[in-house]
Each structure stands twice: as structure tokens, then as C-alpha cells.
Design a protein around this motif. Structure first.
Motif, PDB file in Angstrom:
ATOM      1  N   ASP A  86     -36.752 -15.320 -55.323  1.00 29.26           N
ATOM      2  CA  ASP A  86     -36.361 -14.481 -56.450  1.00 29.26           C
ATOM      3  C   ASP A  86     -35.520 -15.344 -57.399  1.00 29.26           C
ATOM      4  O   ASP A  86     -34.469 -15.860 -57.002  1.00 29.26           O
ATOM      5  CB  ASP A  86     -35.553 -13.291 -55.917  1.00 29.26           C
ATOM      6  CG  ASP A  86     -35.169 -12.286 -57.005  1.00 29.26           C
ATOM      7  OD1 ASP A  86     -34.982 -12.697 -58.170  1.00 29.26           O
ATOM      8  OD2 ASP A  86     -35.047 -11.092 -56.675  1.00 29.26           O
ATOM      9  N   VAL A  87     -35.986 -15.487 -58.636  1.00 28.91           N
ATOM     10  CA  VAL A  87     -35.318 -16.402 -59.572  1.00 28.91           C
ATOM     11  C   VAL A  87     -33.855 -16.014 -59.796  1.00 28.91           C
ATOM     12  O   VAL A  87     -33.009 -16.858 -60.086  1.00 28.91           O
ATOM     13  CB  VAL A  87     -36.097 -16.483 -60.909  1.00 28.91           C
ATOM     14  CG1 VAL A  87     -35.994 -15.161 -61.671  1.00 28.91           C
ATOM     15  CG2 VAL A  87     -35.615 -17.637 -61.767  1.00 28.91           C
ATOM     16  N   ARG A  88     -33.529 -14.745 -59.627  1.00 27.62           N
ATOM     17  CA  ARG A  88     -32.146 -14.301 -59.855  1.00 27.62           C
ATOM     18  C   ARG A  88     -31.228 -14.726 -58.717  1.00 27.62           C
ATOM     19  O   ARG A  88     -30.019 -14.858 -58.884  1.00 27.62           O
ATOM     20  CB  ARG A  88     -32.092 -12.772 -59.987  1.00 27.62           C
ATOM     21  CG  ARG A  88     -32.870 -12.241 -61.186  1.00 27.62           C
ATOM     22  CD  ARG A  88     -32.998 -10.741 -61.109  1.00 27.62           C
ATOM     23  NE  ARG A  88     -33.621 -10.335 -59.844  1.00 27.62           N
ATOM     24  CZ  ARG A  88     -33.634  -9.084 -59.389  1.00 27.62           C
ATOM     25  NH1 ARG A  88     -33.036  -8.120 -60.065  1.00 27.62           N
ATOM     26  NH2 ARG A  88     -34.230  -8.806 -58.257  1.00 27.62           N
ATOM     27  N   HIS A  89     -31.808 -14.904 -57.526  1.00 28.40           N
ATOM     28  CA  HIS A  89     -30.977 -15.198 -56.356  1.00 28.40           C
ATOM     29  C   HIS A  89     -31.061 -16.647 -55.903  1.00 28.40           C
ATOM     30  O   HIS A  89     -30.216 -17.121 -55.157  1.00 28.40           O
ATOM     31  CB  HIS A  89     -31.348 -14.287 -55.193  1.00 28.40           C
ATOM     32  CG  HIS A  89     -31.267 -12.834 -55.551  1.00 28.40           C
ATOM     33  ND1 HIS A  89     -32.176 -11.910 -55.114  1.00 28.40           N
ATOM     34  CD2 HIS A  89     -30.405 -12.168 -56.338  1.00 28.40           C
ATOM     35  CE1 HIS A  89     -31.870 -10.720 -55.615  1.00 28.40           C
ATOM     36  NE2 HIS A  89     -30.801 -10.850 -56.364  1.00 28.40           N
ATOM     37  N   LEU A 135     -37.401 -10.871 -65.246  1.00 30.09           N
ATOM     38  CA  LEU A 135     -36.071 -10.264 -65.173  1.00 30.09           C
ATOM     39  C   LEU A 135     -34.967 -11.196 -65.687  1.00 30.09           C
ATOM     40  O   LEU A 135     -33.824 -10.787 -65.819  1.00 30.09           O
ATOM     41  CB  LEU A 135     -35.753  -9.829 -63.735  1.00 30.09           C
ATOM     42  CG  LEU A 135     -36.690  -8.749 -63.169  1.00 30.09           C
ATOM     43  CD1 LEU A 135     -36.233  -8.308 -61.793  1.00 30.09           C
ATOM     44  CD2 LEU A 135     -36.782  -7.548 -64.107  1.00 30.09           C
ATOM     45  N   VAL A 136     -35.320 -12.455 -65.970  1.00 30.72           N
ATOM     46  CA  VAL A 136     -34.348 -13.355 -66.622  1.00 30.72           C
ATOM     47  C   VAL A 136     -34.890 -13.766 -67.997  1.00 30.72           C
ATOM     48  O   VAL A 136     -34.597 -14.857 -68.497  1.00 30.72           O
ATOM     49  CB  VAL A 136     -34.036 -14.607 -65.755  1.00 30.72           C
ATOM     50  CG1 VAL A 136     -33.364 -14.196 -64.454  1.00 30.72           C
ATOM     51  CG2 VAL A 136     -35.290 -15.425 -65.464  1.00 30.72           C
ATOM     52  N   GLU A 172     -36.191 -20.698 -69.352  1.00 33.58           N
ATOM     53  CA  GLU A 172     -36.564 -21.977 -68.759  1.00 33.58           C
ATOM     54  C   GLU A 172     -35.422 -22.580 -67.937  1.00 33.58           C
ATOM     55  O   GLU A 172     -35.636 -23.092 -66.832  1.00 33.58           O
ATOM     56  CB  GLU A 172     -36.978 -22.965 -69.863  1.00 33.58           C
ATOM     57  CG  GLU A 172     -37.379 -24.327 -69.297  1.00 33.58           C
ATOM     58  CD  GLU A 172     -37.772 -25.333 -70.367  1.00 33.58           C
ATOM     59  OE1 GLU A 172     -37.582 -25.028 -71.575  1.00 33.58           O
ATOM     60  OE2 GLU A 172     -38.252 -26.404 -70.009  1.00 33.58           O
ATOM     61  N   ALA A 173     -34.213 -22.509 -68.463  1.00 35.67           N
ATOM     62  CA  ALA A 173     -33.078 -23.147 -67.785  1.00 35.67           C
ATOM     63  C   ALA A 173     -32.846 -22.529 -66.406  1.00 35.67           C
ATOM     64  O   ALA A 173     -32.595 -23.239 -65.414  1.00 35.67           O
ATOM     65  CB  ALA A 173     -31.820 -23.030 -68.646  1.00 35.67           C
ATOM     66  N   THR A 174     -32.961 -21.204 -66.333  1.00 38.81           N
ATOM     67  CA  THR A 174     -32.763 -20.536 -65.046  1.00 38.81           C
ATOM     68  C   THR A 174     -33.838 -20.971 -64.049  1.00 38.81           C
ATOM     69  O   THR A 174     -33.554 -21.271 -62.882  1.00 38.81           O
ATOM     70  CB  THR A 174     -32.813 -19.000 -65.210  1.00 38.81           C
ATOM     71  OG1 THR A 174     -31.995 -18.647 -66.323  1.00 38.81           O
ATOM     72  CG2 THR A 174     -32.328 -18.290 -63.973  1.00 38.81           C
TER      73      THR A 174
END
Lengths: 303, 433
Positions: free
Chosen positions: B114-117, B147-148, B152-154
Motif C-alpha cells: 500500500d503506497v500510503r503505508h 489515494l496519494v 511520483e515522489a511518494t
């Protein structure tokens, strides 16, 4: 094409090789295997693979048919001709015998697919079969998607989906205790389309009703049921002659035909590739009964 | 020519794995109308606005009742170029058992993050299992990119983190892809919402991946499944026929090749390669064939036919790495059966040499192994087998441990301890103790 490309198996060759490996493992490790043979396309393909696995020796185990008594006559004739051609021993477990002597009672809807479990289990016990080849495929149904290639059955023939052995690499574990047996599914990784493409590639003969033909049918629950001794139209159901074929072959009283122009194996492949309905969804009343109809039957020892 | 690729999915809870698998099946048109109708109906009943694709992978009643998946499920989909067999491995219950099972036959592991976690404990465990089982390829799906805001940076931060962690576990062939499984971005089609990403969609990546192993470079290995001797049963022509049937696990064999049979060490020459009535000039992995040899040497089930140019040594003592999959605890002195290729022998667990701490990838001292532990064992066998390091051979290096009494599968085993050491040492060097 580079050399590397030439030395890759196609998906059909890969599936064939895997199935032959599985069939040979069973022949080598079990005392008394048996192959379930109904004359349906999956069991025909499985038997064909068995003849290839042991060439030039004959298939080293008998076949068994659980006969509902509600068969399509051309499928029974095909079964007998195939068994004769290959010189195999055929065991028949007859649902009709069980109904005649009262061990089973006819269901109110008259269908018999669900009555097959007891004759199947008794046939396995009486013959002391310890490995039973079935033509089940994981793509058929969601309970089957979780089935192992070597699937242990307890002394009551039951499947415990929550307690299956992990199946690692191609190292199949067929160990079992007395009274238990193992169901083996060499076609686990095949899809309906793979089966048809293999039938075409290997030029395998099937009962004629898998190809489009004229037949007297009536519509029930959205399915086309053939007129026969075991399936007569009820009030309000009208009989028509239509061009149909069968995608699966089971109890004639609850297996539906589909409208089709596919008279050749190539046409069937094109039809299967473009179909919008699953095999069982299109043709099996018993699997539509509930979300978990197949799971429940399998737990009790069904195919 | 359509080829086949086997994949295993892995991920932690709620990272959208079921949605991704549902999306792959749906967008590759492997979901049929009646299956989709059922999903739509259930989604409506649950008050959802649109069809929940995750329901496509719903399994058994007992699983639906608990809202979890328990066991590996197999799914099938195909494109014009390739057929795929997908082992869908649930993440939370019995994760070692399930991911080891799925990974043992996989050409590629598809791991979700999960990109957020970012990286979770589970991510490292799954990477460690992929490394231990020598899965040839790993692709990390960095999910929920929507969700972000497709930032790209994330993505780059998470991707770098994943690649560093993978390298620390000895995995170098790892790709990452920014994906929204829910909306379909970069799953089947490349998304125009990630213009900064110039790689393929997940499906294109899987279509182009070359399966591991080349028959040319690897030495011939063929475990004998059975000896085919029709005697009177197939007519006069085959009265004296004697063939050794098995599936080639690695390499290539040609008529005229010199071969050696282990463990006996006897040699002969291949005089014929038969497949169901056809005579072949050569055969290669993973074909199932029957070999005929020039000499009438004693060969039976359980023997390994190998090229005489590369003969594995036989041994009765094995240092191995096992994933213990049984409920009871393994202690030294336990007697088990060991299945290697087509041979099953008695074995005794002489010693346990530590277990892997999957969170930190460190080797901890251990005197026993419990359910889902991965650790070192030393085994003594009743008869010698031609065991090869799993590091070099995913087939002749693998074994099962089986309970001699009830027949249950106890452990997945890999010959050699180098793999575990790599994972543990490199891992502990990268992770503060």
C-alpha cells in the motif's frame, strides 16, 4: 525463432506433461487406483492422457462409472466402446440399484446428481480403491479452486477444505491411513478452453452430443432440457426442435443444452473462447441451487 | 505459440490483493457474465455503489462467514500470448504455509504494498520467502496510487524502500509498478494518470517476462517414476521393451548421450526417447518421457538419471533449511519420512541449527521449530540420495518431510544452508540489531 524458443513447451504441452507426471506418480505409489470415467469430455481427456503415460504398456488400472440411470444413451454407448477398445475393466456403481432396493430414495425434483455420492463411496470401499482419478478442474467452480491435486478423503469419504495438506513443488504426498483414500485431479490446472484445444490437437473422439445437432428440447429454469424418458415437459413447457450442443454431460434430467452452430471441434473452440457464461452456470441446475452447493457436496464425498 | 507462466500473489491485510486479482481477471476478460452477475448482486446486497471485484475471488462458505481467506486458491486467465496460473495466497492466516506453497511453483511473485503505508512487516516476510524459495522474479505492485493523487515522489520513496529491502534479502531482479487496482490504473492498460512512469502495465510485464531456466545451460536430471515393461501385454513387438518413465526436471537429453544413474553410479547410453508411440531425438525439461538405455542395468523408481558430465554426489547427511508446517513442535531426535524427487526414505532429525527471525531477517538460536518457523536442520537418512543444493537446483534441491504415521506433510525442505545464511546475514547487516 531462436533455439531457446523452440525448446519451450506450449501451454498445452506443459499441461499434458504435468498431467502425465501426476498419473504416473499414482500408478507407482498406490496399490489400487481407479479412474472415474463417464464418457464426459474431461474424463475422456484424462483417459487419453493415461494411455499416453504408460505406452507401450496398457493403462494399469480399471475405470469406474457412477451411473445415475439418467444417462444420454449415446454417452453410455461411447463409454462401452472406449472401454472395449482399450481393453479396460469397467466397474459400474448404479444409483438405480440403490433406489430399487431402498438404500436411496428418489428426490422430489427427480434429479440424481446428488444421489451419486453414496454409490461412489461404496464402490471405492468395496473395491478397496486407494486412489481415485477425477476429471475435476479448478476453473470450474470456487470450491474446486481450493482443491489439491492429491486430495485426501477420510474414512467417510469427506473432504475437509480447512485441513488440506500443503502441496509443494511437484512433490505429491499420497500417504494415507487404512480406510482413507486420495482423490487425484490431473486436470486441475486445465481450463475448459485448454480441454477443447487439446481435444483438437490430439484428435480425440467424443460423444456426438458435444457438437451441434437437432434435438427436441423444452425450456426449464432458463435451460434447454432434452425430451427423454427421464425428462418430460411439465405443463406450460413447450417442446421445440432446436440446434443445440452440450457443454457438460451429467444427469440428463438436469443438464442443459446450449444453442449452438458448432458442429466441429474448431467451431466449439471459437464458441468456448467467446462464451459469456461459465460451463456449470450455463448447464447445471444443481450448481445453481446455492452459493455453496458444490462445496457442500464435495465435503460429503462427491467428485 | 502460447506459453505458460505461474504466479503467486502475496500481500498484507487490506492492501487490495483481492481487488487486484479481481481486476486482472475482469480486465483480461476472464470473468464471465454469470460470475459477474453474482458479484454485482452480492455487492448490491451489501449496499455498495459498484461491483466489488474482490468478491470474484471469494472462496468457501466458511471463509465468507469469517470474512477471511484461509487457503491458497488457484485462478486462470489468458491473453493472446500467454496462459497464467495464479496461486492466490492469503496473507494473514498461516501466511508462511500459504506463501511457501504458492512460491514453490511460481515463476514470479506479485507482491502488494500500500503506497500510503510503505513496507510492512509482512512485506519483508514475503520477500524473504521469495528469496529462500528462489522464485526467479518478483514484481512489487505499489497499490492505491490514486489515494496519494498519483504522486511520483511518494511512489519513488516506497519503490526505493522496497528495492533496498529486497536487495538486503538477496533479491536483485525486482520490478515495481505504480497501480490502482480499484480504478484499474497500470493493471492491464498503462494509465495516463502516471505520466512519470515509463514502464509496462502489470499484465504487459507478466506477458513479457521470460520464465526461468534454459534447458541448454542446466545438466540433465530425470527422476525415474516407474519402469515400463509391458511383457506380454502389448504384443510381440514390445515383449522385451524396457523404458524408464519420468518428467525431466532440468536440462536436455539426446539419443546417444551418456547418462549415469544415482545412487548406484552405473552408467549407460540413451538409445531411445519415447513419448506415447513417438520416437524423439531429444527431450528437455519439463517434458514427461520414457528413456531406453543400451545396458540392462538395475534401475527402479526413486533413481535419478543424470548426464554423465555432471553427476551429483550421493549423501546420507543433509544440512537443510525447512519451513515447518505442522501444528506440533519439531525437536531433535524426531523420525520422519523424506520425499526427494520420486524417492521416499526414512530420516532422523539430528539437530536444529537456529531459526529465521523473519521480521529482522536474523538467525536466532533455536532448539525446536514450531508452526510456520523457518530454520536449519541436520538430517541423517537411512539410505543415500543424490541431493543437490537448492541454490543450484529448485527441483533436485527440494524435499518434503512427511509424518510416517498419519502421512501428513510436515515441512517444505531445501537442501543446503547457504540460502538461509544469505537471507540472514545480509539482512542482519542491513538491519540494526
Amino acid at each position: 525463432m531462436t533455439l531457446t524458443d523452440e525448446r519451450r513447451l506450449t501451454q498445452l504441452q506443459w499441461l499434458e506433461s504435468e498431467a502425465i507426471h501426476i498419473i504416473r506418480e499414482v500408478a507407482a505409489e498406490f496399490e489400487r487406483p481407479v479412474l472415474l470415467f463417464s464418457g464426459g469430455k474431461d474424463s475422456v481427456v484424462m483417459l487419453h492422457l493415461a494411455t499416453k503415460a504408460f505406452w507401450p504398456a496398457p493403462v494399469p488400472f480399471p475405470v469406474m462409472h457412477v451411473d445415475t440411470g439418467h444417462n444420454f444413451p449415446e454417452v453410455l454407448a461411447f463409454r462401452d466402446a472406449t472401454v472395449e477398445r482399450l481393453g479396460l475393466r469397467l466397474e459400474v456403481a448404479s444409483v438405480q440399484d440403490y433406489i430399487d432396493d431402498g438404500r436411496l430414495r428418489e428426490r422430489s425434483d427427480g434429479t440424481r446428481n446428488q444421489l451419486q455420492t453414496q454409490p461412489l463411496l461404496d464402490g471405492i470401499t468395496d473395491n478397496k480403491f486407494d486412489a481415485v482419478f477425477g476429471g475435476g478442474r479448478r476453473d470450474e467452480e470456487k470450491a474446486r479452486a481450493k482443491e489439491r491435486v492429491f486430495s485426501l478423503r477420510d474414512e467417510f469419504g469427506q473432504w475437509d477444505p480447512r485441513n488440506q495438506r500443503p502441496e509443494l513443488w511437484n512433490l505429491y504426498n499420497g500417504r494415507h491411513r487404512p480406510g482413507e483414500h486420495v482423490r487425484v485431479f490431473p486436470l486441475s490446472n486445465w481450463t475448459e478452453l485448454d480441454v477443447w484445444q487439446y481435444i483438437a490437437a490430439e484428435d480425440i473422439a467424443l460423444p456426438e452430443l458435444y457438437y451441434a445437432h437437432q434435438r427436441e428440447v423444452f425450456e426449464r429454469d432458463g435451460m434447454l432440457i432434452s425430451v427423454s424418458d427421464v425428462s418430460q415437459p411439465r405443463e406450460g413447457e413447450t417442446v421445440e426442435k432446436r440446434q443445440v450442443r452440450y457443454r457438460t454431460v451429467g444427469d440428463a434430467s438436469c443438464t442443459g443444452a446450449v444453442e449452438s452452430d458448432a458442429t466441429t471441434v474448431e467451431a466449439v473452440i471459437a464458441e468456448v473462447a467467446g462464451t459469456r457464461l461459465t460451463e456449470r452456470g450455463a448447464t447445471r441446475a444443481d450448481d445453481r441451487a446455492s452459493e455453496a452447493a458444490m462445496e457442500d457436496r464435495k465435503k460429503e464425498g462427491y467428485f | 505459440m502460447r506459453t505458460l507462466l505461474r504466479l503467486a500473489t502475496a500481500g498484507s491485510v487490506d492492501d487490495g490483493k483481492s481487488t487486484l486479482v479481481g481486476r486482472l481477471l475482469y480486465d483480461s476478460k476472464s470473468v464471465l457474465a454469470d460470475q459477474f452477475d453474482a458479484v454485482e448482486r452480492v455487492s448490491r446486497d451489501r449496499g455498495l455503489a459498484s461491483a466489488d471485484l474482490a468478491l470474484l475471488t471469494d472462496g468457501l462458505r466458511s471463509e465468507r462467514e469469517q470474512g477471511i481467506t484461509i487457503d491458497v486458491a488457484y485462478r486462470y486467465f489468458a491473453t493472446a500470448e500467454r496462459s497464467f496460473i495464479l496461486a492466490d495466497c492469503p496473507g494473514h492466516v498461516q501466511y508462511t504455509r500459504n506463501t511457501v506453497t504458492g512460491a514453490s511453483t511460481a515463476d514470479v511473485v506479485v507482491l502488494l504494498v500500500d503506497v500510503r503505508h510503505g513496507i510492512q512487516e509482512q512485506t519483508r516476510r514475503h520477500l524473504a520467502v521469495a528469496s529462500l524459495l528462489r522464485v526467479p522474479h518478483v514484481v512489487v505492485v505499489v497499490n492505491k496510487i490514486d489515494l496519494v493523487d498519483f504522486d511520483e515522489a511518494t511512489y519513488t520513496r516506497v519503490s526505493d524502500e522496497v528495492l533496498a529491502s529486497a536487495r538486503s534479502l538477496g533479491l536483485y531482479d525486482v520490478a515495481t509498478i505504480p497501480v490502482s487496482a480499484l480504478a484499474g490504473d497500470n493493471v492491464v492498460e498503462r494509465s495516463d494518470r502516471t505520466p512519470w512512469y515509463d514502464g509496462p502495465s502489470l499484465l504487459t510485464f507478466l506477458e513479457q517476462l521470460s520464465p526461468a531456466g534454459s534447458p541448454h545451460s542446466e545438466p540433465l536430471r530425470l527422476p525415474v517414476q516407474l519402469v515400463i515393461r509391458p511383457q506380454q501385454a502389448a504384443g510381440d513387438e514390445f515383449r522385451d521393451y524396457r523404458g524408464y518413465a519420468g518428467q525431466i526436471t532440468s536440462g536436455l537429453v539426446r539419443v546417444g548421450d551418456a547418462v549415469t544413474v544415482q545412487p548406484s553410479g552405473r552408467s549407460s547410453t540413451v538409445t531411445g526417447i519415447d513419448f506415447a508411440g513417438a520416437s524423439l531425438d531429444e527431450a528437455f525439461a519439463p517434458q514427461s518421457v520414457t528413456l531406453r538405455l543400451a545396458d540392462d542395468i538395475d534401475i527402479s523408481r526413486g533413481d535419478l538419471i543424470v548426464t554423465s558430465r555432471s553427476v551429483p554426489a550421493v549423501t546420507q547427511d543433509i544440512d537443510g533449511t525447512i519451513a515447518w508446517l505442522a501444528d506440533h513442535t519439531l525437536v531433535p531426535g524426531t523420525k520422519v519420512l523424506l520425499k526427494h524427487g520420486t524417492k521416499t526414505v526414512q530420516a532422523m532429525v539430528k539437530a536444529i541449527g537456529g531459526k529465521l527471525d523473519l521480521e529482522d531477517a536474523r538467525l536466532l538460536p533455536a532448539e525446536s521449530l514450531g508452526l510456520n518457523d523457518i530454520g536449519h536442520v541436520t538430517l541423517r537418512l537411512a539410505t543415500p540420495i543424490p541431493a543437490e543444493e537448492y541454490l543450484h537446483s529448485r527441483d533436485t534441491g527440494a524435499f518434503l518431510l512427511i509424518d510416517g504415521q498419519d502421512g501428513g506433510t510436515l515441512a517444505a525442505g531445501m537442501v543446503g544452508d547457504a540460502l538461509l545464511d544469505t537471507v540472514a546475514e545480509v539482512g542482519s547487516a542491513a538491519t540494526p540489531a
